[in-house]
Design a protein around this motif. Structure first.
Motif, PDB file in Angstrom:
ATOM      1  N   ARG A 149       2.989  -4.314 -40.723  1.00  0.00           N
ATOM      2  CA  ARG A 149       2.940  -3.463 -39.525  1.00  0.00           C
ATOM      3  C   ARG A 149       3.383  -4.248 -38.284  1.00  0.00           C
ATOM      4  NH1 ARG A 149      -2.392  -1.588 -41.738  1.00  0.00           N
ATOM      5  NH2 ARG A 149      -3.367  -2.539 -39.908  1.00  0.00           N
ATOM      6  N   ALA A 150       3.042  -5.538 -38.225  1.00  0.00           N
ATOM      7  CA  ALA A 150       3.491  -6.383 -37.106  1.00  0.00           C
ATOM      8  C   ALA A 150       5.014  -6.474 -37.099  1.00  0.00           C
ATOM      9  CB  ALA A 150       2.866  -7.767 -37.204  1.00  0.00           C
ATOM     10  N   LEU A 151       5.597  -6.626 -38.270  1.00  0.00           N
ATOM     11  CA  LEU A 151       7.056  -6.686 -38.386  1.00  0.00           C
ATOM     12  C   LEU A 151       7.686  -5.360 -37.977  1.00  0.00           C
ATOM     13  CD1 LEU A 151       7.188  -8.671 -41.716  1.00  0.00           C
ATOM     14  CD2 LEU A 151       8.141  -9.472 -39.533  1.00  0.00           C
ATOM     15  N   ASP A 152       7.097  -4.257 -38.394  1.00  0.00           N
ATOM     16  CA  ASP A 152       7.629  -2.936 -38.017  1.00  0.00           C
ATOM     17  C   ASP A 152       7.638  -2.752 -36.502  1.00  0.00           C
ATOM     18  OD1 ASP A 152       8.082  -2.195 -40.651  1.00  0.00           O
ATOM     19  OD2 ASP A 152       6.265  -0.970 -40.808  1.00  0.00           O
ATOM     20  N   GLN A 153       6.532  -3.080 -35.862  1.00  0.00           N
ATOM     21  CA  GLN A 153       6.473  -2.847 -34.419  1.00  0.00           C
ATOM     22  C   GLN A 153       7.352  -3.846 -33.661  1.00  0.00           C
ATOM     23  OE1 GLN A 153       2.258  -2.885 -33.593  1.00  0.00           O
ATOM     24  NE2 GLN A 153       2.251  -5.065 -33.093  1.00  0.00           N
ATOM     25  N   ALA A 154       7.491  -5.069 -34.160  1.00  0.00           N
ATOM     26  CA  ALA A 154       8.406  -6.022 -33.527  1.00  0.00           C
ATOM     27  C   ALA A 154       9.851  -5.526 -33.649  1.00  0.00           C
ATOM     28  CB  ALA A 154       8.255  -7.407 -34.147  1.00  0.00           C
ATOM     29  N   GLY A 155      10.209  -5.002 -34.801  1.00  0.00           N
ATOM     30  CA  GLY A 155      11.544  -4.441 -34.985  1.00  0.00           C
ATOM     31  C   GLY A 155      11.794  -3.277 -34.048  1.00  0.00           C
ATOM     32  N   ASP A 156      10.781  -2.441 -33.860  1.00  0.00           N
ATOM     33  CA  ASP A 156      10.920  -1.320 -32.925  1.00  0.00           C
ATOM     34  C   ASP A 156      11.088  -1.815 -31.484  1.00  0.00           C
ATOM     35  OD1 ASP A 156      10.643   0.388 -35.085  1.00  0.00           O
ATOM     36  OD2 ASP A 156       8.562   0.937 -34.623  1.00  0.00           O
ATOM     37  N   ALA A 157      10.354  -2.874 -31.128  1.00  0.00           N
ATOM     38  CA  ALA A 157      10.479  -3.436 -29.775  1.00  0.00           C
ATOM     39  C   ALA A 157      11.875  -4.030 -29.572  1.00  0.00           C
ATOM     40  CB  ALA A 157       9.404  -4.491 -29.530  1.00  0.00           C
ATOM     41  N   LEU A 158      12.383  -4.715 -30.580  1.00  0.00           N
ATOM     42  CA  LEU A 158      13.745  -5.256 -30.492  1.00  0.00           C
ATOM     43  C   LEU A 158      14.770  -4.131 -30.353  1.00  0.00           C
ATOM     44  CD1 LEU A 158      13.561  -8.116 -33.118  1.00  0.00           C
ATOM     45  CD2 LEU A 158      14.156  -8.392 -30.699  1.00  0.00           C
ATOM     46  N   ALA A 159      14.575  -3.057 -31.088  1.00  0.00           N
ATOM     47  CA  ALA A 159      15.511  -1.928 -31.034  1.00  0.00           C
ATOM     48  C   ALA A 159      15.497  -1.246 -29.666  1.00  0.00           C
ATOM     49  CB  ALA A 159      15.184  -0.920 -32.134  1.00  0.00           C
ATOM     50  N   ALA A 160      14.409  -1.408 -28.925  1.00  0.00           N
ATOM     51  CA  ALA A 160      14.290  -0.773 -27.612  1.00  0.00           C
ATOM     52  C   ALA A 160      14.956  -1.582 -26.499  1.00  0.00           C
ATOM     53  CB  ALA A 160      12.811  -0.549 -27.273  1.00  0.00           C
ATOM     54  N   VAL A 161      15.378  -2.812 -26.780  1.00  0.00           N
ATOM     55  CA  VAL A 161      16.028  -3.650 -25.767  1.00  0.00           C
ATOM     56  C   VAL A 161      17.428  -3.108 -25.489  1.00  0.00           C
ATOM     57  CG1 VAL A 161      16.914  -5.962 -25.258  1.00  0.00           C
ATOM     58  CG2 VAL A 161      14.687  -5.703 -26.386  1.00  0.00           C
ATOM     59  N   ARG A 162      17.751  -3.001 -24.225  1.00  0.00           N
ATOM     60  CA  ARG A 162      19.060  -2.529 -23.790  1.00  0.00           C
ATOM     61  C   ARG A 162      19.824  -3.674 -23.123  1.00  0.00           C
ATOM     62  NH1 ARG A 162      17.873   0.548 -27.008  1.00  0.00           N
ATOM     63  NH2 ARG A 162      16.922   2.573 -26.705  1.00  0.00           N
TER      64      ARG A 162
ATOM     65  N   SER B 124       1.308 -12.787 -37.921  1.00  0.00           N
ATOM     66  CA  SER B 124       0.977 -11.589 -37.145  1.00  0.00           C
ATOM     67  C   SER B 124       0.650 -11.955 -35.701  1.00  0.00           C
ATOM     68  CB  SER B 124      -0.205 -10.850 -37.777  1.00  0.00           C
ATOM     69  OG  SER B 124       0.173 -10.262 -38.997  1.00  0.00           O
ATOM     70  N   ALA B 125      -0.017 -13.084 -35.500  1.00  0.00           N
ATOM     71  CA  ALA B 125      -0.340 -13.534 -34.140  1.00  0.00           C
ATOM     72  C   ALA B 125       0.942 -13.785 -33.350  1.00  0.00           C
ATOM     73  CB  ALA B 125      -1.205 -14.798 -34.192  1.00  0.00           C
ATOM     74  N   GLU B 126       1.855 -14.539 -33.929  1.00  0.00           N
ATOM     75  CA  GLU B 126       3.133 -14.857 -33.269  1.00  0.00           C
ATOM     76  C   GLU B 126       3.903 -13.575 -32.949  1.00  0.00           C
ATOM     77  OE1 GLU B 126       6.747 -17.206 -32.299  1.00  0.00           O
ATOM     78  OE2 GLU B 126       4.637 -17.750 -32.390  1.00  0.00           O
ATOM     79  N   LEU B 127       4.018 -12.703 -33.932  1.00  0.00           N
ATOM     80  CA  LEU B 127       4.759 -11.458 -33.735  1.00  0.00           C
ATOM     81  C   LEU B 127       4.067 -10.549 -32.728  1.00  0.00           C
ATOM     82  CD1 LEU B 127       5.672 -10.817 -37.455  1.00  0.00           C
ATOM     83  CD2 LEU B 127       7.285 -11.444 -35.643  1.00  0.00           C
ATOM     84  N   GLY B 128       2.750 -10.478 -32.804  1.00  0.00           N
ATOM     85  CA  GLY B 128       2.009  -9.619 -31.885  1.00  0.00           C
ATOM     86  C   GLY B 128       2.182 -10.038 -30.435  1.00  0.00           C
ATOM     87  N   VAL B 129       2.045 -11.335 -30.176  1.00  0.00           N
ATOM     88  CA  VAL B 129       2.190 -11.827 -28.805  1.00  0.00           C
ATOM     89  C   VAL B 129       3.607 -11.567 -28.297  1.00  0.00           C
ATOM     90  CG1 VAL B 129       2.237 -13.898 -27.356  1.00  0.00           C
ATOM     91  CG2 VAL B 129       0.342 -13.541 -28.958  1.00  0.00           C
ATOM     92  N   HIS B 130       4.602 -11.920 -29.087  1.00  0.00           N
ATOM     93  CA  HIS B 130       5.974 -11.767 -28.605  1.00  0.00           C
ATOM     94  C   HIS B 130       6.435 -10.310 -28.544  1.00  0.00           C
ATOM     95  CE1 HIS B 130       6.590 -15.889 -27.901  1.00  0.00           C
ATOM     96  NE2 HIS B 130       6.692 -16.268 -29.165  1.00  0.00           N
ATOM     97  N   THR B 131       5.888  -9.453 -29.366  1.00  0.00           N
ATOM     98  CA  THR B 131       6.189  -8.024 -29.240  1.00  0.00           C
ATOM     99  C   THR B 131       5.662  -7.512 -27.904  1.00  0.00           C
ATOM    100  OG1 THR B 131       6.186  -7.680 -31.633  1.00  0.00           O
ATOM    101  CG2 THR B 131       5.795  -5.737 -30.257  1.00  0.00           C
ATOM    102  N   TRP B 132       4.431  -7.891 -27.591  1.00  0.00           N
ATOM    103  CA  TRP B 132       3.843  -7.499 -26.302  1.00  0.00           C
ATOM    104  C   TRP B 132       4.679  -8.056 -25.158  1.00  0.00           C
ATOM    105  CZ3 TRP B 132       2.064 -10.023 -22.023  1.00  0.00           C
ATOM    106  CH2 TRP B 132       1.288  -9.284 -21.124  1.00  0.00           C
TER     107      TRP B 132
END
Length: 178
Positions: free
Chosen positions: A13-26, A107-115
């Motif tokens: 789930r951390a990977l999914d949300q990080a991927g979504d955050a990356l996809a939102a970058v313009r 998950s910690a690394e991905l969670g922080v950087h997604t935020w």
């Protein structure tokens, strides 16, 4: 009750949300500053997109250059990330229950950087609270004032009733109220 492979489920789930955050970058976001001191969105997005590949290198016992990026253009970061994220999850599913518990640090690394990425771009996406809770629990086990290095600032005080993500990023040295 957690299953022995719950850390891997949460990592997925951390990977999914990080991927979504990356996809939102313009493109217009790339030069914006981030909560990662001294990093632009471009640098943070590249670091985040490289994370699954780096995690796999480490799992294979290879030397990892954590400062190395993906080597791909910003428009290809999401695809790069998702391809390596799939490989990472396949790796974890092949591990023993005891080894699977170690997925929480990822998950910690991905969670922080997604935020960080969402905060920097001003985008909002639903964030999985269990990612933050497990990531925070992992970080609290080993991250001390003495070993924070350059990656983590001093912990920021937040109210006891703060969200799991606010507590996670505050522990990592970010001010969720800023």
């Amino acid at each position: 009750m957690d299953s022995p492979h719950q850390p891997v489920v949460v990592l997925s789930r951390a990977l999914d949300q990080a991927g979504d955050a990356l996809a939102a970058v313009r493109a217009e976001d790339l030069d914006k500053p981030t909560p990662c001191h001294g990093w632009t969105v471009r640098e943070l997005a590249d670091h985040l997109a490289a994370a699954p590949e780096h995690f796999l290198q480490m799992a294979r016992g290879e030397e990892v250059d954590w400062t190395a990026g993906t080597g791909v253009e910003p428009s290809a970061l999401t695809a790069h990330f998702r391809a390596h994220a799939d490989d990472l999850i396949h790796h974890w599913h092949g591990q023993s229950d005891e080894q699977a518990a170690q997925a929480d640090w990822q998950s910690a690394e991905l969670g922080v950087h997604t935020w960080d990425l969402l905060r920097a771009t001003g985008r909002t996406l639903p964030l999985d609270e269990e990612v933050a809770e497990r990531g925070l629990a992992f970080m609290q086990q080993g991250l001390t004032d003495e070993n924070r290095g350059g990656a983590f600032g001093p912990a920021v005080s937040v109210p006891d009733d703060a969200s799991a993500y606010d507590r996670l990023v505050a522990f990592a040295g970010r001010d969720p109220r800023a």
